[in-house]
Write a protein that holds these residues in place. Sequence first.
Motif, mmCIF file in Angstrom:
data_model
loop_
_atom_site.group_PDB
_atom_site.id
_atom_site.type_symbol
_atom_site.label_atom_id
_atom_site.label_comp_id
_atom_site.label_asym_id
_atom_site.label_seq_id
_atom_site.Cartn_x
_atom_site.Cartn_y
_atom_site.Cartn_z
ATOM 1 N N LYS A 1 0.832 -1.213 0.000
ATOM 2 C CA LYS A 1 0.000 0.000 0.000
ATOM 3 C C LYS A 1 0.863 1.257 0.000
ATOM 4 N N THR A 2 1.851 1.282 0.887
ATOM 5 C CA THR A 2 2.715 2.465 0.973
ATOM 6 C C THR A 2 3.521 2.633 -0.313
ATOM 7 N N THR A 3 3.979 1.513 -0.873
ATOM 8 C CA THR A 3 4.728 1.562 -2.131
ATOM 9 C C THR A 3 3.861 2.122 -3.246
ATOM 10 N N VAL B 1 1.286 4.170 -2.995
ATOM 11 C CA VAL B 1 1.107 5.616 -2.805
ATOM 12 C C VAL B 1 2.384 6.347 -3.213
ATOM 13 N N ALA B 2 3.539 5.820 -2.794
ATOM 14 C CA ALA B 2 4.816 6.491 -3.076
ATOM 15 C C ALA B 2 5.116 6.526 -4.568
ATOM 16 N N SER C 1 2.443 9.396 -5.993
ATOM 17 C CA SER C 1 2.223 10.686 -5.328
ATOM 18 C C SER C 1 3.243 11.710 -5.808
ATOM 19 N N PRO D 1 5.233 10.738 0.358
ATOM 20 C CA PRO D 1 4.095 10.316 1.171
ATOM 21 C C PRO D 1 4.233 10.803 2.611
ATOM 22 N N SER E 1 2.742 10.779 6.665
ATOM 23 C CA SER E 1 2.144 9.842 7.599
ATOM 24 C C SER E 1 1.509 10.619 8.730
ATOM 25 N N ASP F 1 -0.705 6.364 5.930
ATOM 26 C CA ASP F 1 0.122 7.032 4.915
ATOM 27 C C ASP F 1 -0.764 7.630 3.848
ATOM 28 N N GLY G 1 -3.680 5.412 2.365
ATOM 29 C CA GLY G 1 -3.393 4.009 2.632
ATOM 30 C C GLY G 1 -3.940 3.616 3.985
ATOM 31 N N PRO H 1 -4.308 1.378 7.230
ATOM 32 C CA PRO H 1 -3.374 0.521 7.954
ATOM 33 C C PRO H 1 -3.778 -0.943 7.830
#
Lengths: 124, 190
Positions: free
Chosen positions: B19-21, B23-24, B27, B31, B33, B62, B78, B80
């Motif tokens: 998920k974080t990947t 968004v990164a 974006s 990103p 947090s 995130d 994102g 959690p």
Amino acid sequence: MTRVAGDHERKSETRPSAVRPFLLTGGRVVAATDLPLEAQVVTREIDGSWRQLSFERRDIASLCRAPISVAEVAATLGLQVGTVRVLVSELHAAGHLAVHGASTEASRDPQILERVLRGLRAIS
Amino acid sequence: MSTPVPLKIVIAGGFGVGKTTTVASISEIDPLSTEAEMTEVSSTVDDAALLPDKHTTTVAMDFGCLTIDQNIKLYLFGTPGQDRFGFLWDDIAFGAVGALVIVDPRRLDDCFPAVDYFEDMDLPFVVAVNLFDGRLTHGLDSIRWALDVDPHVPMVTFDARDRVSVRDALIALVDNAIRRVQQPVTRLVH
């Protein structure tokens, strides 16, 4: 933790704040539906009276001179989203901030969604 | 200065699915947090008898942002990922265009809470299978069968590390959201 008004570099990534969120908000809460994470917050510069505010309230007003989301305010100032919601709604009620967050209707508007589609397709 | 219209898309899925990947990758800001309040459904594994059925907990979240045009900003939140707890993502999902439910094909079970949640919310979503090693050992049809996802829910494969690939998954979602607005799905009641 020493709190310095206007210091936007401060973040609480490494350690939790010693100041509990309810102390910053006087125990008040604001419903998420009233102030969505993506709602845009912008400072009303009319008389610059926000400069008289202190601590977190002044930080928020200073940060929102260009429109920014509730979530970005929280992340930039190292505050919890719930705390920011309360402070923003309080500053809004006092006339220091304007809040725009009509995403519920916009996210069901085919014309707006078509624009999002075009914008995404332009990404390379 | 005119204030942009903010829209948001939820990036959901189990722990460690990318998920974080995701968004990164897309974006235009690094990103960010922040901590958000979530309604936590007590797990039977824990001492549920001593707790109310639900309570609010604070979790890190995130998010990133894309400028669509002069007047539209698109936020990607994102949610959690948690293994043993079910979170209710109302705070993030309220008013969203839709959700991208990211799936690790090796751990299908992890995405069940997200699929169930968005089906119940009647929020448009796309199941996006993250191809960690570049290929899929099961076909998308077998993943759809295993997840028991409605036929109207699009499924795509993508690479969370690749900007264009993430873009295409988001396009599939917005496309689906437009179709849902134009032709609301009539769900069968069993």
